[in-house]
Design an enzyme around this catalytic site. Structure first.
Site, PDB file in Angstrom:
ATOM      1  N   TYR A  51      89.597  -1.927  -6.548  1.00  0.00           N
ATOM      2  CA  TYR A  51      88.831  -0.713  -6.247  1.00  0.00           C
ATOM      3  C   TYR A  51      89.211  -0.118  -4.893  1.00  0.00           C
ATOM      4  O   TYR A  51      89.873  -0.737  -4.085  1.00  0.00           O
ATOM      5  CB  TYR A  51      87.329  -0.922  -6.376  1.00  0.00           C
ATOM      6  CG  TYR A  51      86.622  -2.020  -5.612  1.00  0.00           C
ATOM      7  CD1 TYR A  51      87.188  -2.692  -4.547  1.00  0.00           C
ATOM      8  CD2 TYR A  51      85.315  -2.363  -5.979  1.00  0.00           C
ATOM      9  CE1 TYR A  51      86.490  -3.672  -3.867  1.00  0.00           C
ATOM     10  CE2 TYR A  51      84.612  -3.344  -5.309  1.00  0.00           C
ATOM     11  CZ  TYR A  51      85.206  -3.998  -4.253  1.00  0.00           C
ATOM     12  OH  TYR A  51      84.515  -4.969  -3.578  1.00  0.00           O
ATOM     13  N   GLU A  52      88.808   1.123  -4.717  1.00  0.00           N
ATOM     14  CA  GLU A  52      89.203   1.956  -3.557  1.00  0.00           C
ATOM     15  C   GLU A  52      90.720   2.151  -3.494  1.00  0.00           C
ATOM     16  O   GLU A  52      91.289   2.314  -2.422  1.00  0.00           O
ATOM     17  CB  GLU A  52      88.698   1.355  -2.236  1.00  0.00           C
ATOM     18  CG  GLU A  52      87.239   0.980  -2.224  1.00  0.00           C
ATOM     19  CD  GLU A  52      86.335   2.096  -2.713  1.00  0.00           C
ATOM     20  OE1 GLU A  52      86.704   3.272  -2.601  1.00  0.00           O
ATOM     21  OE2 GLU A  52      85.248   1.786  -3.225  1.00  0.00           O
ATOM     22  N   GLY A  53      91.361   2.152  -4.637  1.00  0.00           N
ATOM     23  CA  GLY A  53      92.806   2.343  -4.704  1.00  0.00           C
ATOM     24  C   GLY A  53      93.519   1.007  -4.779  1.00  0.00           C
ATOM     25  O   GLY A  53      93.433   0.194  -3.853  1.00  0.00           O
TER      26      GLY A  53
END
Length: 604
Positions: free
Chosen positions: A440-442
């Protein structure tokens, strides 16, 4: 049972002796009165709360998980009470603007506090953690009315925040999102659509939840150029500033996940929910990066949190667990076997965890120091320099620390042998909880493309040069230092030059074959991470040697000696990984691309 002890001594060492943050605070308007004693008092209180309140809820929260009903989501037992204690202690307001009820403390100290909260109980820490990005986004891009409406409640922790980006058909490629925003006559918008994977999307811990949502206006351009950003609260604010009518947003279901069971990861349904535009129409992705960048630094801290947790618990176990004899003779002659900490391979795993935790801590706090400079320094040139460094370092910090944090979590489990696979020791939960951090968050791959493609090559090496110039000046300053750190400085200087050389080679190759950027990017990011942590370890070694030279009690002498030894281990046993990465990042992309899609399946 797993346990957690706040690393207060190491935090103070990094803040005071490596980064010298309190000297810097004197130059930043609003932070002048932040003394070491004041900072230590806050960190001590946060450490006590983390150890005594949050850590005992970590396993029970994982086992119980969250509960969904049509009335809403309930967090695991004890989570709400812990959150109320957290609010009563004033921690949500710690590093938030005084204009809206915050305490106005430096952000780097806030990061130190959030590290302890997250290491003690990562799933719990996500509930208040996401509020920081929400507050920064509204503060930077919201109207005066929006800031006055939402920030006071978010700052105190009475309300929490989320960000709602992902949809089932699009993750990173946000240009494909379908959530709609229909204008209303009163200036608000009707938000309709479904978002997935929304951390802390619904819960019973706070009075209201403020969702920051990406959606598309009716006649918006396609792709990312047609995305707008909206505030969509769970409950509409009342005229008196409190909670009003329920909005048209609800959790449709909870995701069934590998880890972080104590945090509610929600499918969020927006059914004509009332939303309010933040910033300009069709400029929502630009505004959302304020939230995302804050979240990425926080997620990078997740990596060091899992490394620290793994190290503390596997170290305790290795001191007690008896297994075999040392190769150089018994070290526990009165017992049936020696503690496993005497064995070199166990020490390899312990030192790897220790190095990634301590190196990651210094790296994260260095980024936090830059955040404070970028926001508060009175000179525009210094603010810009810090901002440039943060632009470069954020993707490295997020991806590198989560990758090596997961490695450390696995080493922690391995130190326990078969017991590590059993739930009661807490190590398998640590591995499960750590795994999401690279997603998550890239993902790591997305962060790597951002680093190499946009930040480094896209700036024509301007952003990279800002950091390599700093490292080069540091190496030149300490080149003749008469201590054990001298060879570290020499090696760091060599890698610093190689970093630039490798970048130029990739850039030249990319002019003929753009695929090199994609094929080299992850290796390039990991190489960059190892060098960044080497820089922080070299600074730590200089500070530790200075501590030894000053003379101190036996406890401090042992601490400083261990700092030097950990840095030495990092330089000799971990940093050589850069040699392989330097070779593989320059390899011809054809080795990845020559196989046809159908050929992948041959032999199945």
């Amino acid at each position: 049972m797993p346990a957690y002890q706040p690393p207060l001594r190491d935090l103070s060492f990094v803040l005071e002796e490596v980064l010298d943050v309190y000297t810097q605070f004197a130059k930043l308007p609003g932070f002048e009165d932040t003394t070491p004693d004041l900072g230590a008092a806050f960190l001590t209180e946060a450490g006590k709360f983390s150890e005594e309140v949050l850590a005992p809820l970590n396993r029970s929260g994982d086992e119980e998980g969250c509960h969904w009903s049509e009335d809403g989501v309930t967090a695991p037992s004890g989570f709400r009470d812990a959150y109320q204690q957290y609010v009563a202690l004033g921690f949500p307001a710690f590093d938030q603007p005084t204009e809206f009820g915050g305490q106005g403390m430096p952000g780097v100290l806030g990061l130190a506090i959030r590290e302890m909260l997250g290491t003690a109980n990562w799933a719990w820490s996500m509930y208040p953690g996401l509020s920081h990005g929400c507050m920064h986004t509204i503060d930077e891009h919201g109207t005066p009315e929006q800031r006055a409406t939402y920030l006071p409640k978010l700052v105190t922790g009475e309300w929490t925040g989320t960000m709602c980006l992902t949809e089932s058909h699009c993750g990173t490629d946000l240009g494909m999102l379908r959530t709609k925003a229909e204008p209303r006559a009163d200036g608000s918008y009707a938000i309709t659509g479904t978002k997935i994977f929304i951390s802390s999307g619904d819960h019973d811990m706070a009075d209201n939840i403020v969702h920051v949502v990406l959606a598309r206006l009716p006649d918006a351009p396609g792709g990312t150029k047609g995305i707008s950003l909206f505030i969509v609260p769970k409950f509409l604010p009342a005229a008196d500033g409190g909670v009003g009518a329920r909005n048209g947003v609800a959790c449709g279901s909870l995701e069934h996940k590998m880890g972080i069971h104590g945090n509610a990861t929600c499918v969020m349904n927006f059914d004509g929910a009332t939303g309010y535009l933040i910033g300009e129409e069709n400029k929502g992705l630009n505004a959302m990066f304020t939230f995302m960048n804050a979240a990425r630094i926080g997620t990078g801290q997740q990596g060091l949190a899992h490394a620290e947790f793994a190290f503390q618990n596997s170290l305790s176990y290795a001191r007690e667990r008896l297994q075999m004899r040392s190769l150089t003779g018994p070290k526990n002659a009165d017992g049936p076997a020696d503690p496993i900490i005497v064995h070199p391979d166990v020490r390899r795993m312990l030192l790897t965890q220790k190095a990634f935790a301590e190196g990651g801590r210094a790296f994260a706090l260095y980024a936090g120091q830059l955040v404070d400079v970028a926001r508060a320094h009175p000179e525009a040139d210094e603010r810009q320099r810090a901002d440039d460094l943060l632009a470069l370092l954020t993707p490295i910090l997020k991806a590198f620390l989560t990758e090596v944090g997961f490695e450390a979590a696995n080493h922690g489990l391995q130190c326990f042998g078969g017991h590590g696979y059993i739930a009661e020791w807490g190590m398998e939960q640590n591995v499960r909880d750590a795994r999401i951090s690279m997603l998550y968050e890239g993902t790591t791959g997305i962060q790597a493309l951002d680093l190499l493609g946009r930040k480094v090559l896209g700036s024509r090496m301007k952003l990279l040069n800002a950091l390599t110039d700093e490292i080069g000046a540091f190496c030149k300053q300490h080149a003749r230092i008469n201590s054990e750190a001298r060879h570290q400085i020499k090696k760091l200087a060599e890698l610093n030059k190689e970093w630039r050389k490798l970048t130029r080679k990739i850039g030249m190759t990319a002019m003929k074959d753009r695929e090199i950027v994609g094929s080299a990017s992850v290796d390039y990011l990991m190489y960059s991470g190892y060098v960044c942590v080497a820089y922080l370890f070299a600074k730590s070694s200089i500070a530790a040697q200075a501590g030894l030279d000053r003379g101190s009690d036996a406890g401090d002498e042992a601490f400083y000696t261990a700092k030097l030894q950990t840095a030495e281990f990092y330089y000799r046993r971990i940093l050589p990984r850069t040699k392989t990465l330097a070779k593989t990042m320059l390899d011809d992309p054809k080795v990845l691309l020559q196989m046809g899609e159908g050929e992948f399946a041959l032999g199945l």
